[in-house]
Design an enzyme around this catalytic site. Structure first.
Site, PDB file in Angstrom:
ATOM      1  N   LYS A 179      15.396  15.255  19.701  1.00 56.32           N
ATOM      2  CA  LYS A 179      16.491  15.692  18.834  1.00 56.32           C
ATOM      3  C   LYS A 179      15.925  16.044  17.470  1.00 56.32           C
ATOM      4  CE  LYS A 179      21.064  16.037  18.953  1.00 56.32           C
ATOM      5  NZ  LYS A 179      21.922  16.395  20.089  1.00 56.32           N
ATOM      6  N   GLY A 184      43.137  15.026  24.923  1.00 56.03           N
ATOM      7  CA  GLY A 184      42.385  16.175  24.408  1.00 56.03           C
ATOM      8  C   GLY A 184      42.529  17.304  25.400  1.00 56.03           C
ATOM      9  N   GLY A 187      40.932  20.474  25.024  1.00 57.43           N
ATOM     10  CA  GLY A 187      40.021  21.461  24.460  1.00 57.43           C
ATOM     11  C   GLY A 187      39.256  22.249  25.511  1.00 57.43           C
ATOM     12  N   ASN A 188      38.077  22.689  25.131  1.00 60.64           N
ATOM     13  CA  ASN A 188      37.289  23.589  25.983  1.00 60.64           C
ATOM     14  C   ASN A 188      36.874  22.966  27.308  1.00 60.64           C
ATOM     15  OD1 ASN A 188      37.335  25.701  24.115  1.00 60.64           O
ATOM     16  ND2 ASN A 188      35.690  24.748  22.942  1.00 60.64           N
ATOM     17  N   VAL A 189      36.651  21.649  27.305  1.00 61.71           N
ATOM     18  CA  VAL A 189      36.289  20.976  28.562  1.00 61.71           C
ATOM     19  C   VAL A 189      37.549  20.617  29.341  1.00 61.71           C
ATOM     20  CG1 VAL A 189      35.248  18.921  29.583  1.00 61.71           C
ATOM     21  CG2 VAL A 189      34.124  20.041  27.632  1.00 61.71           C
ATOM     22  N   ALA A 190      38.518  20.021  28.642  1.00 57.54           N
ATOM     23  CA  ALA A 190      39.676  19.462  29.343  1.00 57.54           C
ATOM     24  C   ALA A 190      40.534  20.534  30.014  1.00 57.54           C
ATOM     25  CB  ALA A 190      40.527  18.643  28.374  1.00 57.54           C
TER      26      ALA A 190
HETATM   27  P1  NAD Z   1      37.034  20.669  21.826  1.00 60.23           P
HETATM   28  O1  NAD Z   1      36.848  20.550  20.354  1.00 60.23           O
HETATM   29  O2  NAD Z   1      37.120  22.015  22.453  1.00 60.23           O
HETATM   30  O3  NAD Z   1      38.348  19.865  22.265  1.00 60.23           O
HETATM   31  C1  NAD Z   1      38.731  18.639  21.733  1.00 60.23           C
HETATM   32  C2  NAD Z   1      40.254  18.561  21.837  1.00 60.23           C
HETATM   33  O4  NAD Z   1      40.640  17.252  21.432  1.00 60.23           O
HETATM   34  C3  NAD Z   1      40.972  19.537  20.920  1.00 60.23           C
HETATM   35  O5  NAD Z   1      41.980  20.197  21.656  1.00 60.23           O
HETATM   36  C4  NAD Z   1      41.565  18.642  19.828  1.00 60.23           C
HETATM   37  O6  NAD Z   1      42.758  19.160  19.307  1.00 60.23           O
HETATM   38  C5  NAD Z   1      41.761  17.380  20.598  1.00 60.23           C
HETATM   39  N1  NAD Z   1      41.826  16.166  19.772  1.00 60.23           N
HETATM   40  C6  NAD Z   1      41.111  15.859  18.673  1.00 60.23           C
HETATM   41  N2  NAD Z   1      41.451  14.640  18.218  1.00 60.23           N
HETATM   42  C7  NAD Z   1      42.407  14.178  19.066  1.00 60.23           C
HETATM   43  C8  NAD Z   1      43.157  12.978  19.142  1.00 60.23           C
HETATM   44  N3  NAD Z   1      43.006  11.996  18.247  1.00 60.23           N
HETATM   45  N4  NAD Z   1      44.037  12.848  20.137  1.00 60.23           N
HETATM   46  C9  NAD Z   1      44.210  13.824  21.058  1.00 60.23           C
HETATM   47  N5  NAD Z   1      43.531  14.982  21.037  1.00 60.23           N
HETATM   48  C10 NAD Z   1      42.642  15.156  20.053  1.00 60.23           C
HETATM   49  O7  NAD Z   1      35.846  19.792  22.451  1.00 60.23           O
HETATM   50  P2  NAD Z   1      35.250  19.892  23.930  1.00 60.23           P
HETATM   51  O8  NAD Z   1      34.069  20.800  23.919  1.00 60.23           O
HETATM   52  O9  NAD Z   1      36.358  20.099  24.893  1.00 60.23           O
HETATM   53  O10 NAD Z   1      34.656  18.410  24.083  1.00 60.23           O
HETATM   54  C11 NAD Z   1      35.520  17.322  24.304  1.00 60.23           C
HETATM   55  C12 NAD Z   1      34.712  16.029  24.317  1.00 60.23           C
HETATM   56  O11 NAD Z   1      33.706  16.099  25.324  1.00 60.23           O
HETATM   57  C13 NAD Z   1      33.979  15.727  23.000  1.00 60.23           C
HETATM   58  O12 NAD Z   1      33.920  14.328  22.825  1.00 60.23           O
HETATM   59  C14 NAD Z   1      32.565  16.240  23.281  1.00 60.23           C
HETATM   60  O13 NAD Z   1      31.585  15.568  22.496  1.00 60.23           O
HETATM   61  C15 NAD Z   1      32.409  15.887  24.741  1.00 60.23           C
HETATM   62  N6  NAD Z   1      31.448  16.717  25.455  1.00 60.23           N
HETATM   63  C16 NAD Z   1      31.594  18.077  25.465  1.00 60.23           C
HETATM   64  C17 NAD Z   1      30.670  18.862  26.156  1.00 60.23           C
HETATM   65  C18 NAD Z   1      30.816  20.361  26.205  1.00 60.23           C
HETATM   66  O14 NAD Z   1      30.193  20.982  27.083  1.00 60.23           O
HETATM   67  N7  NAD Z   1      31.605  20.965  25.356  1.00 60.23           N
HETATM   68  C19 NAD Z   1      29.598  18.257  26.814  1.00 60.23           C
HETATM   69  C20 NAD Z   1      29.483  16.862  26.801  1.00 60.23           C
HETATM   70  C21 NAD Z   1      30.418  16.111  26.115  1.00 60.23           C
END
Ligand code: NAD
Length: 367
Positions: free
Chosen positions: A88, A193, A195-198
């Site tokens: 890192k 949540g 977001g992009n993953v969910a």
């Molecule tokens: P993202 O920013 O696209 O989505 C996060 C979502 O969570 C958003 O819709 C936001 O509005 C919501 N949110 C924030 N605070 C909140 C709360 N207190 N209550 C409810 N919803 C809330 O992020 P992502 O890329 O979807 O990643 C989601 C999680 O997965 C993060 O913890 C990230 O570290 C982890 N992660 C992501 C990846 C990836 O490929 N993007 C890989 C490994 C881990």
């Protein structure tokens, strides 16, 4: 540009954990100060993103961060069966800045050259692809150059899609362990949540007939999930306490803590968020409560697989990501047989794999 390189002795640092190399570089004339930590190259050259953060309290704060994160990368890559180790970078950005200057990125490029290819980096918090194109003017050891060399473009959907697929495979593995079947039809799954993953994950769960409860701080996303998946809305602070079969945290970390743990009704916790446990002991507490926890770094490795396995097409990538389900099968089985919590069990498997690979390397080298 006069960059001063040094290899600080961190062997007494609480987060040392056997790191192979720690490189510090600084050039005050351009406001550049950074650490690269290479935790392990036992499985292959190290991979891990570059964080730009102007709010470190001091150097020790940055050093602790880089050591913890690089160790985490080794655990993630090893568990995902990748031929790469963990490393890192953290850049201690000047106060008040949000992104690195071109001079800082070129300095980082020279810093990477100093490590002679044992470590390659790319985007993380505070850095963008365009920053690494600048670093790539002076070094080959950035992901964007590796992608160019392979004559590739990144796959559509990107890391979040593969993370979602990995979490989906992990949820099925957990369901099989807990409920005796990996069929999700009719299971109540709470996704925090959207977001992009969910979102793609909800599509997969909905397609399988799961009954979804969702929460997000963004009401528009919740409304869209109600319409598209027939999901029931919940408050962000309450969804963890809903009557669910599976709780799937996909927002921020720290959901599992002293305040929440007693009220969790779900039989399984399996989601994408990083650092779901506020403290490692919470894994043991979940185990004692009979809640099956899918360790976060195991279940959310799909994005890392996508980032480091340059050159795979979509089908090959999906195939590789499926390994996450099999790995979790192994974690859950061993945890059950040893009556040991799943996070400890996962760490143990990584440590065994690293020891075996290191011994095999020694045999080959005759040492
Ligand atoms: P993202 O920013 O696209 O989505 C996060 C979502 O969570 C958003 O819709 C936001 O509005 C919501 N949110 C924030 N605070 C909140 C709360 N207190 N209550 C409810 N919803 C809330 O992020 P992502 O890329 O979807 O990643 C989601 C999680 O997965 C993060 O913890 C990230 O570290 C982890 N992660 C992501 C990846 C990836 O490929 N993007 C890989 C490994 C881990």
């Amino acid at each position: 540009m006069t960059i001063k390189f040094s290899y600080p002795d961190v062997s007494n640092h609480p987060d040392f954990d056997g790191h192979e190399t720690v490189l510090k570089a600084e050039d005050p004339s351009i406001g550049f100060k950074a650490f690269i930590a290479v935790h392990s190259t036992v499985m292959g050259p190290a991979r891990g993103g570059c964080r730009y953060w102007p709010n470190y309290i001091n150097e020790n704060d940055a050093l602790s961060d880089v050591l913890r994160l690089s160790r985490g990368m080794t655990y993630k890559t090893t568990m995902a069966g990748l031929p790469y180790g963990g490393g890192k970078t953290v850049i201690m950005g000047p106060k008040g800045t949000t992104n690195p200057s071109p001079e800082i990125m070129r300095a980082l490029g020279h810093m990477l050259n100093e490590l002679d290819g044992i470590y390659e980096t790319g985007e993380d918090v505070g850095t963008r692809t365009s920053d690494f194109k600048i670093a790539g003017e002076v070094t080959q050891h950035v992901r964007v150059r590796a992608v160019e060399r392979a004559g590739q473009v990144d796959l559509p959907g990107g890391p979040p899609l593969y993370t979602a697929h990995g979490v989906y495979c992990g949820i099925r593995s957990a369901a099989k362990e807990k409920f005796g079947t990996d069929v999700l039809h009719g299971l109540r799954i709470g996704v925090k949540g959207l977001g992009n993953v969910a979102w793609p994950l909800c599509e997969m769960l909905h397609r399988d007939g799961a009954t979804l409860t969702v929460a997000d701080i963004d009401a528009i996303k919740v409304k869209a999930a109600e319409e598209k998946f027939g999901a029931a809305p919940a408050k962000p602070e309450d969804i963890i306490f809903e009557t669910l079969d599976i709780y799937t945290p996909c927002a921020l970390g720290g959901d599992i803590n002293d305040k929440t743990i007693t009220g969790i009704q779900a039989a399984v916790i399996a989601g994408a968020a990083n650092n779901q446990l506020e403290h490692p002991m919470h894994s043991l507490m979940l185990h004692k409560k009979g809640i099956l926890y899918a360790p976060d770094y195991v279940i959310n490795a799909g994005g890392v697989i996508n980032v480091v396995m340059i050159g795979l097409n979509h089908d090959e990538m999906m195939q590789h990501v499926r390994i996450i389900g099999k790995t979790l099968d192994e974690v859950f089985e061993r945890s059950r047989l040893k009556n040991q919590d799943t996070a400890t069990t996962a760490d143990e498997i990584v440590q065994e794999r690293l020891t075996a690979a290191s011994n095999a390397k020694r045999l080959v080298n005759g040492s």
